[in-house]
Enzyme design. Structure first.
Site, mmCIF file in Angstrom:
data_model
loop_
_atom_site.group_PDB
_atom_site.id
_atom_site.type_symbol
_atom_site.label_atom_id
_atom_site.label_comp_id
_atom_site.label_asym_id
_atom_site.label_seq_id
_atom_site.Cartn_x
_atom_site.Cartn_y
_atom_site.Cartn_z
ATOM 1 N N GLN A 166 43.097 36.631 47.629
ATOM 2 C CA GLN A 166 42.009 37.077 48.495
ATOM 3 C C GLN A 166 41.489 35.919 49.346
ATOM 4 O O GLN A 166 41.460 34.772 48.882
ATOM 5 C CB GLN A 166 40.823 37.637 47.684
ATOM 6 C CG GLN A 166 41.003 39.051 47.154
ATOM 7 C CD GLN A 166 41.617 39.074 45.773
ATOM 8 O OE1 GLN A 166 41.624 38.081 45.058
ATOM 9 N NE2 GLN A 166 42.146 40.230 45.381
ATOM 10 N N CYS B 156 34.724 41.496 44.105
ATOM 11 C CA CYS B 156 35.749 40.733 43.393
ATOM 12 C C CYS B 156 35.039 39.870 42.350
ATOM 13 O O CYS B 156 34.338 38.922 42.708
ATOM 14 C CB CYS B 156 36.562 39.864 44.350
ATOM 15 S SG CYS B 156 37.827 38.879 43.518
ATOM 16 N N ASN C 48 33.761 48.435 43.411
ATOM 17 C CA ASN C 48 35.008 48.946 43.973
ATOM 18 C C ASN C 48 35.620 49.935 42.980
ATOM 19 O O ASN C 48 35.248 49.960 41.807
ATOM 20 C CB ASN C 48 35.974 47.808 44.343
ATOM 21 C CG ASN C 48 36.292 46.892 43.180
ATOM 22 O OD1 ASN C 48 35.854 47.117 42.045
ATOM 23 N ND2 ASN C 48 37.046 45.853 43.430
ATOM 24 N N HIS D 18 38.013 51.915 40.378
ATOM 25 C CA HIS D 18 39.019 51.613 39.349
ATOM 26 C C HIS D 18 39.371 52.867 38.576
ATOM 27 O O HIS D 18 38.529 53.744 38.344
ATOM 28 C CB HIS D 18 38.480 50.576 38.357
ATOM 29 C CG HIS D 18 38.434 49.194 38.900
ATOM 30 N ND1 HIS D 18 39.433 48.273 38.699
ATOM 31 C CD2 HIS D 18 37.500 48.577 39.666
ATOM 32 C CE1 HIS D 18 39.111 47.133 39.309
ATOM 33 N NE2 HIS D 18 37.949 47.297 39.897
ATOM 34 N N GLU E 256 46.020 45.468 41.604
ATOM 35 C CA GLU E 256 44.861 45.441 42.483
ATOM 36 C C GLU E 256 45.165 46.106 43.812
ATOM 37 O O GLU E 256 46.199 45.845 44.430
ATOM 38 C CB GLU E 256 44.391 44.004 42.728
ATOM 39 C CG GLU E 256 43.748 43.364 41.512
ATOM 40 C CD GLU E 256 42.940 42.144 41.890
ATOM 41 O OE1 GLU E 256 42.149 42.223 42.857
ATOM 42 O OE2 GLU E 256 43.102 41.099 41.227
ATOM 43 N N CYS F 298 41.703 40.108 37.045
ATOM 44 C CA CYS F 298 40.849 40.901 37.924
ATOM 45 C C CYS F 298 39.509 41.077 37.230
ATOM 46 O O CYS F 298 39.417 41.777 36.209
ATOM 47 C CB CYS F 298 41.493 42.251 38.226
ATOM 48 S SG CYS F 298 40.464 43.329 39.254
ATOM 49 N N GLY F 299 38.475 40.447 37.765
ATOM 50 C CA GLY F 299 37.156 40.504 37.128
ATOM 51 C C GLY F 299 36.550 41.884 37.147
ATOM 52 O O GLY F 299 36.007 42.354 36.137
ATOM 53 N N GLY G 194 38.210 44.622 37.358
ATOM 54 C CA GLY G 194 39.041 45.419 36.467
ATOM 55 C C GLY G 194 38.648 45.245 35.013
ATOM 56 O O GLY G 194 38.618 46.211 34.244
#
Length: 269
Positions: A47, A74, A149, A151, A200, A209-210, A212
């Site tokens: 990213q 993120c 975001n 999931h 991701e 992935c935090g 996630g």
């Protein structure tokens, strides 16, 4: 125009950070972000993170995936930015305002309150988001969570054997998810430990992935599989996720600065 950058990572999920809080930059576009993220012809990262002034928080964080798409949140980048900032701060993101606090070579991040309504994920049509009546080959009955975001979380016996590189993009782009989705496959190892792999949205397989980890921990807690604080083990390392009684998620884990450099903006424009 020569532009400085900081290369950082959280558990191997890596970022090119551009700090425009003091001096502005030309307009970031998807094509420029994708060019910077390219590991062969650019700097290379999962990213691109752009820090800007904010009217509602201490500063603003914008996040561009390696495909150039701008996304809402993120978690790993939030810890990296906390380390870079060096003090507790409120951070405006497209997914809402979060709070970050540097701690022990990393940071704790208040990720806010998760959302579970089908229209908040969002999904294309109404359904139960705790045990969704859908399947993609062996992956079935996931839980959907929005933690800034979107999931979707699948609980499986062995997350290591799932062909996530093949099934991840298929699920990400399924019409059920009008804004696409991050795909998590998780194995509950104990009441306090989860093993997780993540595809991701817009970035593919990453080492960590935090968001996630947050989504997966909350999904497991909602199903009664784990306690309200758990360790989530990812390929890049381990995060600690706690879901407080007031509904807010706290993520704690390491972050690091790799190196600093600069580039000519016109080389990527």
């Amino acid at each position: 125009m020569r532009v400085p950058f900081i290369k950082m990572h959280g558990l191997g999920n890596d970022f090119v950070v551009l700090d425009a809080r003091g001096e502005g930059l030309p307009t970031m576009t998807p094509s420029i972000a994708a060019a910077l993220a390219d590991r062969r012809t650019g700097i290379g990262c999962d990213q691109v993170i752009l820090l800007e002034p904010s009217e509602t928080a201490d500063f603003r964080m914008r996040i561009f995936n390696s495909d150039g798409g701008e996304v809402e949140a993120c978690g790993n980048a939030s810890r990296a930015v906390a380390l870079l900032h060096g003090a507790e701060a409120s951070v405006e993101t497209a997914g809402g305002t979060i709070r970050v606090q540097p701690a022990n070579g990393g940071a704790s991040v208040d990720m806010g309150v998760p959302r579970f309504g089908w229209e908040e994920i969002p999904l294309a049509y109404a359904m139960d988001t705790l045990t969704m009546p859908v399947a993609w080959e062996p992956l079935k009955n996931p839980t959907a969570v929005n933690v800034g975001n979107p999931h979707v979380v699948f609980f499986v016996e062995n997350s290591d054997v799932v062909q996530l590189d093949r099934l991840g993009p298929e699920i990400e782009h399924d019409p059920l998810f009008p804004e696409r989705v991050n795909v998590n496959v998780a194995t509950v190892e104990s009441r306090r430990r989860i093993c997780l792999r993540v595809w991701e949205r817009g970035a593919g397989l990453t080492r960590a992935c935090g968001t996630g980890a947050c989504a997966t921990a909350v999904a497991a807690m909602r199903r009664g599989l784990v306690e309200r604080e758990v360790e989530v083990r990812l390929p890049g390392g381990t995060l600690t996720i706690a879901w407080a009684e007031d509904g807010r998620i706290t993520m704690t884990g390491p972050a690091a600065e790799a190196y600093r450099g600069s580039f000519e903006w016109d080389d990527f424009a």
